[in-house]
Motif scaffolding. Structure first.
Motif, PDB file in Angstrom:
ATOM      1  N   ILE A  62      -5.061   3.796  -9.781  1.00 58.39           N
ATOM      2  CA  ILE A  62      -3.748   3.258 -10.141  1.00 58.39           C
ATOM      3  C   ILE A  62      -3.027   4.261 -11.032  1.00 58.39           C
ATOM      4  CG2 ILE A  62      -2.521   1.396 -11.300  1.00 58.39           C
ATOM      5  CD1 ILE A  62      -4.806  -0.466 -10.603  1.00 58.39           C
ATOM      6  N   LYS A  63      -1.925   4.764 -10.524  1.00 53.79           N
ATOM      7  CA  LYS A  63      -1.137   5.759 -11.258  1.00 53.79           C
ATOM      8  C   LYS A  63       0.195   5.138 -11.666  1.00 53.79           C
ATOM      9  CE  LYS A  63      -3.118   9.923  -9.166  1.00 53.79           C
ATOM     10  NZ  LYS A  63      -4.292   9.258  -8.638  1.00 53.79           N
ATOM     11  N   SER A  64       0.740   5.651 -12.761  1.00 51.89           N
ATOM     12  CA  SER A  64       2.016   5.128 -13.243  1.00 51.89           C
ATOM     13  C   SER A  64       3.025   6.266 -13.389  1.00 51.89           C
ATOM     14  CB  SER A  64       1.834   4.427 -14.594  1.00 51.89           C
ATOM     15  OG  SER A  64       1.328   5.338 -15.557  1.00 51.89           O
ATOM     16  N   LYS A  65       4.292   5.927 -13.240  1.00 50.57           N
ATOM     17  CA  LYS A  65       5.378   6.882 -13.440  1.00 50.57           C
ATOM     18  C   LYS A  65       6.429   6.204 -14.314  1.00 50.57           C
ATOM     19  CE  LYS A  65       6.632   9.555 -10.074  1.00 50.57           C
ATOM     20  NZ  LYS A  65       7.236  10.094  -8.824  1.00 50.57           N
ATOM     21  N   ARG A  66       6.754   6.863 -15.413  1.00 47.83           N
ATOM     22  CA  ARG A  66       7.681   6.274 -16.371  1.00 47.83           C
ATOM     23  C   ARG A  66       9.022   5.944 -15.716  1.00 47.83           C
ATOM     24  NH1 ARG A  66       7.812   6.082 -21.823  1.00 47.83           N
ATOM     25  NH2 ARG A  66       5.998   7.467 -21.964  1.00 47.83           N
ATOM     26  N   PHE A  71      -0.880   2.260  -6.239  1.00 47.88           N
ATOM     27  CA  PHE A  71      -2.294   2.437  -5.920  1.00 47.88           C
ATOM     28  C   PHE A  71      -2.381   3.611  -4.964  1.00 47.88           C
ATOM     29  CE2 PHE A  71      -6.511   1.988  -4.523  1.00 47.88           C
ATOM     30  CZ  PHE A  71      -7.185   1.115  -5.365  1.00 47.88           C
ATOM     31  N   ASP A  72      -2.949   4.719  -5.430  1.00 47.69           N
ATOM     32  CA  ASP A  72      -2.996   5.957  -4.662  1.00 47.69           C
ATOM     33  C   ASP A  72      -4.167   5.929  -3.690  1.00 47.69           C
ATOM     34  OD1 ASP A  72      -2.838   8.469  -3.657  1.00 47.69           O
ATOM     35  OD2 ASP A  72      -3.047   9.522  -5.568  1.00 47.69           O
ATOM     36  N   THR A  73      -3.898   5.752  -2.403  1.00 46.41           N
ATOM     37  CA  THR A  73      -4.965   5.641  -1.404  1.00 46.41           C
ATOM     38  C   THR A  73      -5.681   6.969  -1.155  1.00 46.41           C
ATOM     39  OG1 THR A  73      -3.352   5.983   0.370  1.00 46.41           O
ATOM     40  CG2 THR A  73      -3.861   3.715  -0.236  1.00 46.41           C
ATOM     41  N   GLU A 100       0.816  -1.213   0.000  1.00 45.60           N
ATOM     42  CA  GLU A 100       0.000   0.000   0.000  1.00 45.60           C
ATOM     43  C   GLU A 100       0.856   1.272   0.000  1.00 45.60           C
ATOM     44  OE1 GLU A 100      -2.989   2.024   3.241  1.00 45.60           O
ATOM     45  OE2 GLU A 100      -3.097  -0.128   2.915  1.00 45.60           O
ATOM     46  N   GLY A 101       0.563   2.154  -0.978  1.00 45.23           N
ATOM     47  CA  GLY A 101       1.235   3.448  -1.035  1.00 45.23           C
ATOM     48  C   GLY A 101       2.657   3.413  -1.573  1.00 45.23           C
ATOM     49  N   LYS A 102       3.069   2.271  -2.162  1.00 48.93           N
ATOM     50  CA  LYS A 102       4.436   2.150  -2.667  1.00 48.93           C
ATOM     51  C   LYS A 102       4.413   1.860  -4.168  1.00 48.93           C
ATOM     52  CE  LYS A 102       6.049   0.209   1.715  1.00 48.93           C
ATOM     53  NZ  LYS A 102       6.627  -0.983   2.389  1.00 48.93           N
ATOM     54  N   TYR A 103       5.399   2.401  -4.884  1.00 48.51           N
ATOM     55  CA  TYR A 103       5.523   2.107  -6.310  1.00 48.51           C
ATOM     56  C   TYR A 103       6.043   0.683  -6.501  1.00 48.51           C
ATOM     57  CZ  TYR A 103       4.561   6.679  -8.326  1.00 48.51           C
ATOM     58  OH  TYR A 103       3.945   7.816  -8.744  1.00 48.51           O
ATOM     59  N   LEU A 104       5.462  -0.018  -7.459  1.00 52.52           N
ATOM     60  CA  LEU A 104       5.895  -1.363  -7.817  1.00 52.52           C
ATOM     61  C   LEU A 104       6.332  -1.348  -9.278  1.00 52.52           C
ATOM     62  CD1 LEU A 104       2.991  -3.395  -6.169  1.00 52.52           C
ATOM     63  CD2 LEU A 104       5.313  -3.147  -5.295  1.00 52.52           C
ATOM     64  N   ILE A 114      -8.217  -3.654 -14.707  1.00 55.82           N
ATOM     65  CA  ILE A 114      -8.441  -3.361 -13.282  1.00 55.82           C
ATOM     66  C   ILE A 114      -8.942  -1.934 -13.113  1.00 55.82           C
ATOM     67  CG2 ILE A 114      -7.310  -3.070 -11.046  1.00 55.82           C
ATOM     68  CD1 ILE A 114      -5.437  -5.363 -11.819  1.00 55.82           C
ATOM     69  N   ARG A 115      -8.332  -0.999 -13.837  1.00 53.05           N
ATOM     70  CA  ARG A 115      -8.778   0.400 -13.758  1.00 53.05           C
ATOM     71  C   ARG A 115     -10.251   0.528 -14.153  1.00 53.05           C
ATOM     72  NH1 ARG A 115      -3.308   2.857 -16.546  1.00 53.05           N
ATOM     73  NH2 ARG A 115      -2.300   3.625 -14.631  1.00 53.05           N
ATOM     74  N   GLN A 116     -10.643  -0.191 -15.191  1.00 50.47           N
ATOM     75  CA  GLN A 116     -12.032  -0.142 -15.641  1.00 50.47           C
ATOM     76  C   GLN A 116     -12.976  -0.710 -14.579  1.00 50.47           C
ATOM     77  OE1 GLN A 116     -11.676  -2.309 -19.326  1.00 50.47           O
ATOM     78  NE2 GLN A 116     -11.169  -0.479 -20.534  1.00 50.47           N
ATOM     79  N   LYS A 117     -12.566  -1.766 -13.913  1.00 51.21           N
ATOM     80  CA  LYS A 117     -13.410  -2.367 -12.875  1.00 51.21           C
ATOM     81  C   LYS A 117     -13.481  -1.470 -11.638  1.00 51.21           C
ATOM     82  CE  LYS A 117     -12.938  -7.048 -14.599  1.00 51.21           C
ATOM     83  NZ  LYS A 117     -12.550  -8.462 -14.388  1.00 51.21           N
ATOM     84  N   LEU A 118     -12.379  -0.764 -11.331  1.00 53.58           N
ATOM     85  CA  LEU A 118     -12.412   0.205 -10.234  1.00 53.58           C
ATOM     86  C   LEU A 118     -13.367   1.347 -10.561  1.00 53.58           C
ATOM     87  CD1 LEU A 118      -8.598   0.286  -9.404  1.00 53.58           C
ATOM     88  CD2 LEU A 118     -10.411  -0.493  -7.856  1.00 53.58           C
TER      89      LEU A 118
END
Length: 234
Positions: free
Chosen positions: A214-218, A224-226, A169-173, A201-205
Motif C-alpha cells: 500500500i503506497k500513498s501520494k500526498r 495497492f501496488d499489484t 485494483e491499481g487505482k488511487y483512492l 493492514i500494512r503490518q498484516k500484509l
C-alpha cells in the motif's frame, strides 16, 4: 469508458481491431514494444486484455500467466490456433474467453462487451465470499486474508478497506473515499483513524510476506501496488 490493451503482433490487423473497437467508445492501447508488455500493462491499467498467442519474445500463454499473477483483469485470447488443447490451456492459465481467427469485428465486440458486462456490469457477482488480487485472497465471511499458506485475521474496518482496494485494483483512492467506505454515518471521524487502520493492514500484509503493497501520494490518496506480486509467488 473501458480501457482495452491490445497485444497483437500483426500491426495491420491490430490497427483494424483498434479502429473497430474505438468506434464503440473504448480506449484502446495497441502494444508495439513486445519487450515491455508487462511494464505497459501496469502503466496503462486496462479493464480488459486482448492477447494473441504467437508473439515475439514471450508467447501469449506466458503473458497470460504473468498478467494473472498480478491482476484479475479479464483476458480474451485471440489466436489462429483452433485446436481444443490450445483453448483448454488458455482457460486453465486464467483466460476468460478464447476467440479463433479469422473472426468478424462484430463477434469480437460481442465477446468484449459480454466479458466486460459479466466482470464489471449487471452480471458481476456482488456478494462473493472471496475476493482475490494476485495470489492474495480476502475472505468476506471469515474476515481473513490469505497469501500462500499464511493467513491473518482482519477487523471489520480493515476488511472494508481491503475490499475497496481490491475492487479498485491499481487505482488511487482518496482519503475521503476510504473514510466514507468504512465510516458512512454522519458522526465525525478523525482523519488519523484511517491512518491507523492503513498502518495495521500494512503490518498484516508484512506478516503474510507482502512488502510495500500500500503506497500513498500526498494530496492523491492510497493505492495497492499489484507489482508486489511479481516474482513473490510461484
Amino acid at each position: 469508458m473501458y480501457r482495452l490493451l491490445l497485444i497483437e503482433d500483426d500491426q495491420e490487423l491490430g490497427s483494424l481491431i483498434k479502429e473497430s473497437l474505438e468506434r464503440y467508445g473504448y480506449v484502446v492501447f495497441q502494444q508495439t514494444d513486445f519487450k515491455a508488455i508487462m511494464e505497459d500493462f501496469h502503466q496503462f491499467k486496462p479493464d480488459l486484455v486482448l492477447l494473441d498467442i504467437n508473439l515475439p519474445y514471450y508467447d501469449g500463454y506466458f503473458l497470460c500467466r504473468s498478467i494473472r499473477k498480478a491482476s484479475n483483469v479479464p483476458i480474451i485470447m485471440v489466436s489462429a490456433r483452433s485446436d481444443e488443447m490450445d483453448q483448454i490451456m488458455a482457460i486453465e492459465l486464467g483466460a476468460d474467453d478464447y476467440l479463433t481467427k479469422p473472426f468478424t469485428f462484430e463477434i469480437l465486440h460481442s465477446k468484449v462487451k459480454a466479458t466486460l458486462r459479466r466482470v464489471y456490469g449487471e452480471y458481476a457477482q456482488q456478494d462473493r465470499d472471496e475476493l482475490q488480487m494476485g495470489d492474495l485472497i480476502l475472505n468476506l465471511s471469515t474476515l481473513t486474508m490469505s497469501y500462500g499458506q499464511s493467513r491473518v485475521e482482519l477487523s471489520k474496518n480493515e476488511l472494508k478497506l481491503m475490499k475497496k482496494f481490491i475492487e479498485n485494483e491499481g487505482k488511487y483512492l482518496s482519503r475521503e473515499i476510504l473514510i466514507e467506505e468504512v465510516w458512512d454515518d454522519l458522526t465525525f471521524v478523525d482523519d488519523n483513524t484511517l491512518t491507523v487502520n492503513i498502518t495495521r493492514i500494512r503490518q498484516k500484509l508484512l506478516t503474510l510476506g507482502i512488502h510495500d503493497a500500500i503506497k500513498s501520494k500526498r494530496g492523491v490518496g492510497y493505492i495497492f501496488d499489484t507489482k508486489v506480486f511479481e516474482g513473490q509467488q510461484g
